[in-house]
Design a protein around this motif. Structure first.
Motif, PDB file in Angstrom:
ATOM      1  N   PHE A  45     -13.550  66.556  54.844  1.00 51.60           N
ATOM      2  CA  PHE A  45     -14.898  66.580  55.382  1.00 51.60           C
ATOM      3  C   PHE A  45     -15.798  67.527  54.585  1.00 51.60           C
ATOM      4  CE2 PHE A  45     -12.983  64.528  59.046  1.00 51.60           C
ATOM      5  CZ  PHE A  45     -13.982  63.668  59.445  1.00 51.60           C
ATOM      6  N   GLY A  46     -15.230  68.629  54.089  1.00 55.88           N
ATOM      7  CA  GLY A  46     -16.032  69.534  53.276  1.00 55.88           C
ATOM      8  C   GLY A  46     -16.490  68.890  51.988  1.00 55.88           C
ATOM      9  N   ALA A  47     -15.568  68.192  51.307  1.00 50.71           N
ATOM     10  CA  ALA A  47     -15.931  67.527  50.053  1.00 50.71           C
ATOM     11  C   ALA A  47     -16.949  66.418  50.294  1.00 50.71           C
ATOM     12  CB  ALA A  47     -14.673  66.954  49.395  1.00 50.71           C
ATOM     13  N   THR A  48     -16.746  65.640  51.348  1.00 54.03           N
ATOM     14  CA  THR A  48     -17.691  64.554  51.644  1.00 54.03           C
ATOM     15  C   THR A  48     -19.064  65.094  51.998  1.00 54.03           C
ATOM     16  OG1 THR A  48     -15.818  63.258  52.496  1.00 54.03           O
ATOM     17  CG2 THR A  48     -18.038  62.474  53.029  1.00 54.03           C
ATOM     18  N   ALA A  69     -20.393  67.931  50.999  1.00 51.95           N
ATOM     19  CA  ALA A  69     -21.023  68.442  49.776  1.00 51.95           C
ATOM     20  C   ALA A  69     -21.600  67.306  48.938  1.00 51.95           C
ATOM     21  CB  ALA A  69     -19.998  69.238  48.971  1.00 51.95           C
ATOM     22  N   ILE A  70     -20.843  66.219  48.813  1.00 54.36           N
ATOM     23  CA  ILE A  70     -21.314  65.085  48.003  1.00 54.36           C
ATOM     24  C   ILE A  70     -22.542  64.441  48.636  1.00 54.36           C
ATOM     25  CG2 ILE A  70     -20.693  62.772  47.193  1.00 54.36           C
ATOM     26  CD1 ILE A  70     -17.802  63.833  46.921  1.00 54.36           C
ATOM     27  N   PHE A  87     -27.688  47.210  61.458  1.00 56.04           N
ATOM     28  CA  PHE A  87     -28.114  48.552  61.853  1.00 56.04           C
ATOM     29  C   PHE A  87     -27.806  49.503  60.709  1.00 56.04           C
ATOM     30  CE2 PHE A  87     -27.155  52.730  63.705  1.00 56.04           C
ATOM     31  CZ  PHE A  87     -28.353  52.976  64.373  1.00 56.04           C
ATOM     32  N   ARG A  88     -28.784  50.312  60.343  1.00 54.14           N
ATOM     33  CA  ARG A  88     -28.613  51.268  59.257  1.00 54.14           C
ATOM     34  C   ARG A  88     -28.654  52.684  59.810  1.00 54.14           C
ATOM     35  NH1 ARG A  88     -27.669  47.000  57.687  1.00 54.14           N
ATOM     36  NH2 ARG A  88     -28.260  45.949  55.729  1.00 54.14           N
ATOM     37  N   SER A  89     -27.768  53.517  59.299  1.00 51.83           N
ATOM     38  CA  SER A  89     -27.705  54.908  59.734  1.00 51.83           C
ATOM     39  C   SER A  89     -27.486  55.793  58.524  1.00 51.83           C
ATOM     40  CB  SER A  89     -26.568  55.104  60.739  1.00 51.83           C
ATOM     41  OG  SER A  89     -26.433  56.457  61.114  1.00 51.83           O
ATOM     42  N   PRO A  90     -28.074  56.984  58.490  1.00 53.99           N
ATOM     43  CA  PRO A  90     -27.855  57.896  57.361  1.00 53.99           C
ATOM     44  C   PRO A  90     -26.376  58.255  57.222  1.00 53.99           C
ATOM     45  CG  PRO A  90     -29.675  58.649  58.722  1.00 53.99           C
ATOM     46  CD  PRO A  90     -29.018  57.552  59.477  1.00 53.99           C
ATOM     47  N   PRO A  91     -25.881  58.399  56.003  1.00 59.14           N
ATOM     48  CA  PRO A  91     -24.463  58.738  55.809  1.00 59.14           C
ATOM     49  C   PRO A  91     -24.050  60.020  56.524  1.00 59.14           C
ATOM     50  CG  PRO A  91     -25.448  58.048  53.737  1.00 59.14           C
ATOM     51  CD  PRO A  91     -26.574  58.178  54.715  1.00 59.14           C
ATOM     52  N   LEU A  92     -24.942  61.010  56.552  1.00 59.85           N
ATOM     53  CA  LEU A  92     -24.607  62.257  57.255  1.00 59.85           C
ATOM     54  C   LEU A  92     -24.398  62.025  58.740  1.00 59.85           C
ATOM     55  CD1 LEU A  92     -26.967  64.840  55.498  1.00 59.85           C
ATOM     56  CD2 LEU A  92     -24.470  64.786  55.419  1.00 59.85           C
ATOM     57  N   ALA A 134     -20.306  69.953  43.355  1.00 61.85           N
ATOM     58  CA  ALA A 134     -20.601  70.253  44.756  1.00 61.85           C
ATOM     59  C   ALA A 134     -19.324  70.349  45.576  1.00 61.85           C
ATOM     60  CB  ALA A 134     -21.531  69.183  45.328  1.00 61.85           C
ATOM     61  N   ALA A 135     -18.405  69.411  45.348  1.00 59.23           N
ATOM     62  CA  ALA A 135     -17.152  69.430  46.101  1.00 59.23           C
ATOM     63  C   ALA A 135     -16.324  70.666  45.756  1.00 59.23           C
ATOM     64  CB  ALA A 135     -16.357  68.163  45.819  1.00 59.23           C
ATOM     65  N   GLU A 136     -16.245  71.006  44.461  1.00 58.93           N
ATOM     66  CA  GLU A 136     -15.480  72.191  44.052  1.00 58.93           C
ATOM     67  C   GLU A 136     -16.072  73.461  44.657  1.00 58.93           C
ATOM     68  OE1 GLU A 136     -12.755  72.514  42.312  1.00 58.93           O
ATOM     69  OE2 GLU A 136     -12.441  70.488  41.548  1.00 58.93           O
TER      70      GLU A 136
END
Length: 511
Positions: A381-384, A386-387, A349-354, A428-430
């Motif tokens: 969670f914010g850094a992830t 953004a990435i 099963f595949r799911s989008p990372p978001l 993006a993370a910064e």
């Protein structure tokens, strides 16, 4: 909608934040709103109104999250241990008045407490620190029929503490006489309340024990807790022997990276990493879990084993490692995301990372509603997020540029693609975490954006070498020492770059 899990997750996150800052929620009104949301969702599903269905589900989870956070916050602020402490402190004040003794300015109480250690004992400059889940206070009955519960961080003084610290391992039951008091409070405008911050993490009181001889180990932990404690102890000793022979400071850094033990780190190293914006590399975080998961995937791919058994094995290893190094928002997030990913691979099963990120965020908030106010939770969670948002954009731009480019240009673009991807992810993370760093830590730096190009690879070298030398120490100490030298080089380069950045900053400020 590809990220369908975002609908309940956003509602739960927003509701938890609302419940934390406005805990006095009328339960009758909340229950009525939940019923209305359920009826509205059922109607929207029957008539195929997708937008209305999503709104009803989001509002329902918002209400549920608010109720969970409000209830958790009330329990954290006034657990039964705090009530028992208030009664003991009041009784001691009355005795002091009756005996014409000096009344302490802050409430204090002496008690014999029993509980389970949350983590291994940490040897510090002021003594040995013990984090205890207290479930019994001698001479105090259950409070209103509720069992005794609350967290205490106790400092054990004296020379016997460090000698006996190895016996105080996570999961074991201890009994000790301790002088209890409330945590320090900072009521200045703009300064966070330390007592409330500790309460959100489950620590109600702090205490002082005069000697390690007074701490009694009443019972050992479970078989799993004892096994994990033994692994941590062996890892510390192996790293100290294999890396410490080259540099004790490098050994402390490798121990922090591999098992999350930051006790041996000196303040200069920590300050240099913080000012350089690379402190995250020595904390057990998503990067460590990602490296471990990547190593396992690579090993499975080389061995030609990418079936269900391999995925289930990876899940077991990641969960065990997460339990070994101790819980934390970044570790929980990365471990749970990896588990969801490997589970999906196992069942094809595949799911989008978001979608996975939203599911994991919702699960962690449902399990611990007060996590919404934890800076580590917001940062990871914010850094992830953004990435995950920026990387598809980078891929799309790169694919568009590659379409009309020649072979030489394509080879050049392919060679610099990892550098561009790392820069985009770091930027993006910064950018996402800039407000959090300014608000929570009163620290703003963009140095980590450049230093991450060196810090992350060096951290990877130190972590991989550190993980390899621990089992290798069972076979051959000379081989472990050789691998320890590689880990030492990674740790040395990591600190050297951060210190150069700090020194350069100090020189510029003086100039």
């Amino acid at each position: 909608m590809r990220t369908v899990a975002a609908v309940p997750a956003v509602g739960l996150l927003a509701g938890s934040a609302f419940g934390l800052f406005a805990p006095d929620i009328p339960k009758t009104l909340a229950c009525a709103l939940l019923i209305a949301c359920a009826l509205g969702a059922l109607w929207a599903w029957r008539v195929a109104r997708t937008a209305v269905l999503a709104g009803a589900v989001c509002l329902a989870f918002f209400t549920g999250g608010a109720l969970l956070a409000a209830d958790a916050w009330r329990e954290a602020l006034q657990p039964t241990l705090r009530t028992a402490f208030d009664e003991l402190a009041a009784a001691e004040r009355q005795r002091a008045v009756a005996e014409h003794r000096l009344i302490p300015e802050d409430a204090e109480a002496f008690a014999n407490v029993s509980g389970v250690l949350r983590a291994d004992a940490a040897v510090t400059s002021s003594g040995v620190s013990l984090s205890i889940d207290v479930d019994r206070v001698d001479g105090v009955d259950a409070m209103g029929g509720r069992p005794m519960a609350g967290g205490v961080v106790a400092t054990v003084a004296g020379s016997l503490g460090p000698e006996r610290a190895d016996a105080w391992r996570a999961g074991r039951r201890v009994r000790l006489p301790v002088e209890l008091r409330r945590p320090s409070r900072y009521l200045d405008p703009g300064v966070p309340d330390h007592e409330r911050a500790l309460a959100r993490r489950g620590t109600t009181l702090v205490g002082f024990v005069k000697s390690g001889a007074l701490v009694e180990t009443a019972a050992r932990g479970s078989a799993l807790d004892e096994a994990m404690a033994s692994v941590r102890d062996f890892s510390r000793r192996s790293i100290a022997a294999a890396v410490g022979r080259w540099s004790p400071r490098s050994a402390a850094i490798v121990a922090a990276i591999v098992i999350g033990d930051r006790v041996g780190l000196d303040e200069d190293v920590q300050r240099a990493l913080q000012e350089a914006g690379t402190y995250h590399v020595i904390a057990i975080s998503g990067g460590n879990i990602a490296i471990l998961a990547g190593l396992m995937l690579g090993a499975f791919r080389v061995a030609g084993l990418l079936g269900r058994a391999a995925m289930c094995s990876a899940i077991v290893v990641l969960v065990a490692y997460g339990y070994l190094v101790g819980g934390g928002a970044s570790v929980d997030r990365a471990t749970l995301m990896a588990v969801v990913y490997f589970t999906g691979r196992a069942i094809d099963f595949r799911s989008p990372p978001l979608n996975t990120l939203a599911l994991v965020a919702g699960c962690l908030i449902a399990a611990g509603p007060l996590s919404i106010a934890d800076p580590a939770f917001v940062l990871t969670f914010g850094a992830t997020l953004a990435i995950l948002l920026v990387m598809p954009l980078v891929t799309t731009i790169d694919a568009g540029l590659a379409g009309g480019a020649g072979k030489s240009s394509q080879r050049f673009r392919k060679s610099i693609r990892p550098i561009v991807a790392m820069f985009a992810a770091s930027a993006a993370a910064e950018a996402m975490l800039f407000p959090v760093g300014a608000l929570v830590f009163s620290r703003v730096t963009f140095a980590g954006l450049a230093l991450n190009f060196l810090a992350i690879p060096l951290m990877g070298v130190a972590q991989i070498a550190g993980m390899v030398l621990v089992p290798l120490a069972l076979v051959s100490r000379p081989l472990a020492s050789g691998v320890g030298y590689i880990a030492h080089l990674g740790a040395l380069g990591l600190v050297k770059r951060s210190e150069e950045r700090r020194v350069g900053k100090e020189c510029r400020s003086r100039w």
